[in-house]
Design a protein around this motif. Structure first.
Motif, short mmCIF file in Angstrom:
data_model
loop_
_atom_site.label_atom_id
_atom_site.label_comp_id
_atom_site.label_asym_id
_atom_site.label_seq_id
_atom_site.Cartn_x
_atom_site.Cartn_y
_atom_site.Cartn_z
N GLU A 191 -4.67 -4.41 3.80
CA GLU A 191 -4.13 -3.92 2.53
C GLU A 191 -2.65 -4.23 2.36
N GLU A 192 -1.99 -4.59 3.47
CA GLU A 192 -0.56 -4.90 3.37
C GLU A 192 -0.31 -6.38 3.12
N THR A 210 -6.18 9.22 0.10
CA THR A 210 -5.65 7.99 0.67
C THR A 210 -5.47 6.97 -0.43
N LEU A 211 -4.67 5.97 -0.14
CA LEU A 211 -4.46 4.88 -1.09
C LEU A 211 -4.75 3.58 -0.36
N ASP A 212 -5.45 2.73 -0.97
CA ASP A 212 -5.63 1.35 -0.51
C ASP A 212 -6.43 1.19 0.79
N ARG A 213 -6.73 2.27 1.48
CA ARG A 213 -7.36 2.12 2.78
C ARG A 213 -8.37 3.24 2.98
N SER A 265 5.80 0.06 9.12
CA SER A 265 4.54 0.79 8.92
C SER A 265 4.03 1.23 10.29
N LYS A 288 3.04 0.97 -9.87
CA LYS A 288 1.69 0.54 -9.52
C LYS A 288 0.74 1.15 -10.55
N THR A 330 6.30 7.22 2.89
CA THR A 330 5.15 7.70 2.13
C THR A 330 4.71 9.05 2.70
N PRO A 377 0.81 -1.21 0.00
CA PRO A 377 0.00 0.00 0.00
C PRO A 377 0.85 1.27 0.00
N GLN A 378 0.29 2.31 -0.56
CA GLN A 378 0.85 3.67 -0.61
C GLN A 378 2.09 3.82 -1.47
#
Lengths: 305, 504
Positions: free
Chosen positions: B421-422, B245-248, B480, A303, B347, A124-125
């Motif tokens: 998501e991880e 936000t990304l993925d979450r 993280s 990505k 990030t 993620p991110q």
């Protein structure tokens, strides 16, 4: 009459055929024993350097033998980031054979290795990640340096009309291998026996390639993660022959200095007859070593947006 | 009157005192009494008495029996009321209003009397010049805005220009006074950072430059809907909230407060937001009429959200003995490697994560030996507060484990335990996952910090797995951090008495 003479001259000239100086067509053999390269590692310029996550990509590596020595027992290893890239285990290391340049194969041979990687999810991110891949090629190699040298048994220098004079020679173009005999300095020394003289040659060695020199017996280990030991790096075994006589070289094996010059002395302890006068003789120097060439590249994993 | 001058007029001292008195009364009138343009009946009568007194005083000083002083001072009393009334009718910002406002220049009518009496002193000229310049500056936008913020309906009061100038100067002085404090804080933070770095106790990181997205929550342009409010209307302040936000899913809780204790009656469109990718909202904080009383109020908008910042540290690993050999032979072990000194990449978001492992490449010893300690620095990168760190996961490459949990509550876990998501990027066969224990995270050091350091002691469990089959291996340590963050923006609102009650 006046008109006849120019006319005859014109006719004479017209009858003459222009024949240029005839060029002698000689066939020359390609000069293969020059250069300072061994097996060189090239990456296919068409390789994709940006790949989306979860996608395969290939890394085509060309092993090109640009030296004169055949490589029979070359090994390669590849390191990469296993958290981001997948490569089948059997491709992580391997062997290669690649012929060197010769009169009949003046370009040398190539071996192509194709590694099929698959990129893993970035997590993620993270939108892009530069994954590093290092390829290592290790192989035993040798330098054969045939040199025509001058032997002069007249130490007093009283004789005249000699065919040659012993003098230093340098070989800037190399001998078709990464470790080169850069200079040879012949010296004629007196022997214990007054009827003999002791020829001696001071050789300067240099690594002019882009890789690392290792001891010849450790060429395979160089591509592993194992230590090679203090005597494993930059070690070259030296052999020399003057006509049919084997010379004694010291030190051998010799450690190639990274800075400055590495000199070794090769001599004929048994000496040669002083009555032989002055003559030219072939000196063949052979250097044995292992060689390690590396190549590092990056592939950016993206990505999809 | 000319005869009176000739037959022994007023002394210079008495004229000077008279002039000072008139200027003071006139200035006080416009500084306090008729400052806003709206006055009560009491004020009208009080001013009438004061100006009548000044007329009598004039008669006395100048031995003038005529009604002329009453005419001039009567006009001085009346004219501002009339001009204010007219401007209120046509609108202060209308062309007509601006035209009528020119009459303001003539408010100090007593000078005409002084001119007639041949008593135009330098002081009077200075006052009239100040008055005229003051008037001209009232047309400047900033002063009009300032008048609005002060709840002043009649913005063409020359005194306002000087008041604005004083306020502005005062604010700048306060800011200047604040600069050393802020500079001190910045220097102190920098010194702390430098000392920690020198001690090997601060680990740098670089924000992921490749990231195209500005992750997190941003509050922009928090301001009131009107320059001023009345008690009988609602007070509204609004801001633009951007979230990415990304993925979450990003859950944001918004609050609005006045003076740190009066919650807004309504937050529109809502006070809780859920963002999946990127979104932008206009948030309105509304205090019902009468909730905020007359005066200046500090309004505060806060956004609280859970966020995750991730970081990775690429590093090169080499057999320790082989690395020594390279160094002894003067061979660069990282020859040809594009990034020889990789720093942690994190990030974007409110938290900065730095990581360090020491000199590259990292020397790999034997099984069971120590690996260089991993240093992690968490730093609050935004102006808000890290309310609480709620989870910290550390991903070590296979073959590397944590040697001791002394001094830090860490437990080994698996990829099944990491946030959903991880999980696709987590492989138990490639990484060893650790996380901070709830007891560790409950410590106050994980709340409202500026810089937080962690030292993780590592051990080599399997050197072959770390190094693989090649002379140099490229490995990756990831971290993280999940936390709750509070963003805050403030503005002020001026509330006045209801307009109907205030008018004369």
């Amino acid at each position: 009459m006046n008109k006849t003479i120019p006319l005859l001259l014109v006719l004479f000239l017209a009858s003459c055929q222009f024949v240029p100086f005839e060029r002698k067509e000689t066939m020359r053999l390609p000069e293969v024993s020059i250069g300072t390269q061994g097996v060189e590692v090239f990456l296919d310029p068409r390789m994709q350097h940006e790949v989306y996550e979860g996608s395969p990509f290939s890394m085509l590596v060309t092993l090109s033998n640009l030296g004169t020595m055949d490589v029979e027992e070359g090994v390669y290893t590849i390191s990469y980031e296993p958290q981001y890239l997948y490569l089948p285990r059997q491709q992580v290391q391997g062997r290669f054979v690649v012929r060197g340049k010769s009169v009949f194969n003046p370009q040398g041979s190539e071996r192509q290795l194709n590694f099929i990687f698959t990129t893993k999810p970035l997590g993620p991110q993270v939108e892009r990640y530069p994954a590093t891949i290092t390829f290592n090629a290790c192989y035993p190699y040798a330098t054969n340096a045939p040199i025509i040298t001058c032997i002069d048994t007249d130490l007093t220098g009283k004789k005249t009309g000699k065919v040659c004079t012993p003098q230093p020679q340098s070989f800037a173009k190399g001998q078709g291998a990464p470790v080169v005999v850069a200079t040879v300095e012949p010296r004629m020394l007196p022997h214990e026996n007054p009827n003999l003289i002791r020829p001696e040659f001071i050789l300067t060695l240099r690594n002019q390639g882009t890789g690392e020199v290792v001891a010849p017996q450790l060429s395979r280990d160089a591509c592993s993660g194992r230590p090679l030991g203090p005597e494993g790096w930059n070690v070259v075994e030296v052999g020399a022959q003057l006509s049919d006589s084997v010379l004694t070289c010291t030190p051998t094996p010799v450690k190639i200095k990274l800075a400055g010059e590495t000199k070794i002395v090769c001599s004929l302890p048994e000496g040669i007859d002083a009555r032989l006068g002055t003559f030219t003789a072939p000196l063949l120097v052979t250097l044995d070593y292992g060689y390690l060439n590396s190549l590092t590249t990056q592939v950016t994993i993206l990505k999809p947006s | 009157m000319a005869d009176a001058m000739l037959t022994g007029g007023p002394s210079r001292g008495s004229v000077l005192l008279f002039t000072i008195a008139v200027i003071l009364i006139h200035a006080i009138d416009f500084l306090f009494v008729r400052r806003s343009g709206v006055v009560s009946y009491t004020t009208v009568i009080t001013l009438a008495v004061v100006y009548t007194f000044l007329a009598f005083l004039t008669q006395g000083i100048f031995k003038d029996k005529s009604p002329e002083p009453f005419i001039w001072f009567g006009a001085m009393w009346l004219m501002p009321f009339v001009v204010s009334w007219l401007i209120r009718i046509v609108g202060a910002t209308s062309g007509m209003g601006k035209a009528i406002s020119v009459l303001v220049v003539f408010y100090p009518l007593f000078i005409f009397y002084l001119i007639r009496k041949n008593q135009l002193t330098g002081l009077v000229i200075l006052y009239i010049l100040l008055w005229m310049f003051g008037y001209l500056f009232t047309h400047v936008g900033d002063i009009q805005t300032y008048a609005g913020q002060q709840g002043i309906e009649m913005p063409y009061n020359p005194v306002l220009s000087y008041e604005y100038l004083l306020d502005w100067t005062w604010e700048k002085l306060k800011q200047l006074a604040g600069v050393p404090g802020k500079a001190y804080q910045a220097i102190e933070q920098e010194i702390t950072r430098s000392i920690r770095a020198a001690k090997g106790d601060y680990y740098t990181g670089t924000v992921d430059a490749a990231a195209q997205k500005r992750l997190g929550v941003y509050l922009e342009n928090f301001r009131t809907s009107e320059p001023f409010f009345y008690e009988d209307i609602p007070v509204t302040a609004y801001a633009t909230m951007k979230a990415e936000t990304l993925d979450r899913e990003l859950t944001i809780q918004v609050t609005c407060e006045a003076d740190d204790m009066i919650d807004a009656n309504k937050i529109l469109p809502m006070d809780a937001f859920s963002v999946m990718a990127t979104d932008q909202f206009d948030i309105d904080c509304i205090w019902n009429k009468g909730v905020l009383k007359k005066g200046l109020h500090d309004l505060k908008l806060t956004a609280e959200f859970d966020f995750i910042t991730r970081a990775y540290l690429k590093h090169y690993v080499m057999n320790r003995d082989r690395l020594r050999e390279y160094r002894r032979q003067n061979i660069d072990p990282l020859a040809g490697v594009p990034d020889k000194s990789p720093t942690a990449i994190y990030t974007s978001g409110p938290l900065r994560i730095g990581m360090g492992l020491g000199q590259q490449p990292v020397a790999l010893g034997q099984r069971g030996e120590a690996f260089p300690s991993l240093g992690i620095t968490l730093e609050n990168a935004w102006e808000g507060k890290v309310l609480q760190v709620t989870d910290v996961f550390i991903y070590l490459p296979e073959g590397l484990t944590i040697s001791t949990t002394e001094g830090i509550g860490l437990v080994s876990t698996t990829c099944a335990d990491v946030p959903d998501e991880e999980q696709p990027a987590c492989d138990d066969s490639l990484v060893n996952v650790y996380k901070l224990t709830p007891e560790e995270l409950a410590l106050p050091i994980y709340r409202e910090f500026t810089i937080k350091n962690m030292r993780i002691y590592l051990k080599i469990a399997d050197p072959d797995r770390i190094l693989g089959k090649a002379p140099i291996a490229v490995q990756n340590i990831k971290t993280s951090v999940q936390y709750r963050y509070l963003l805050e923006r403030t503005t002020s609102a001026s509330v006045r008495e209801p307009a109907a009650e205030a008018s004369p």
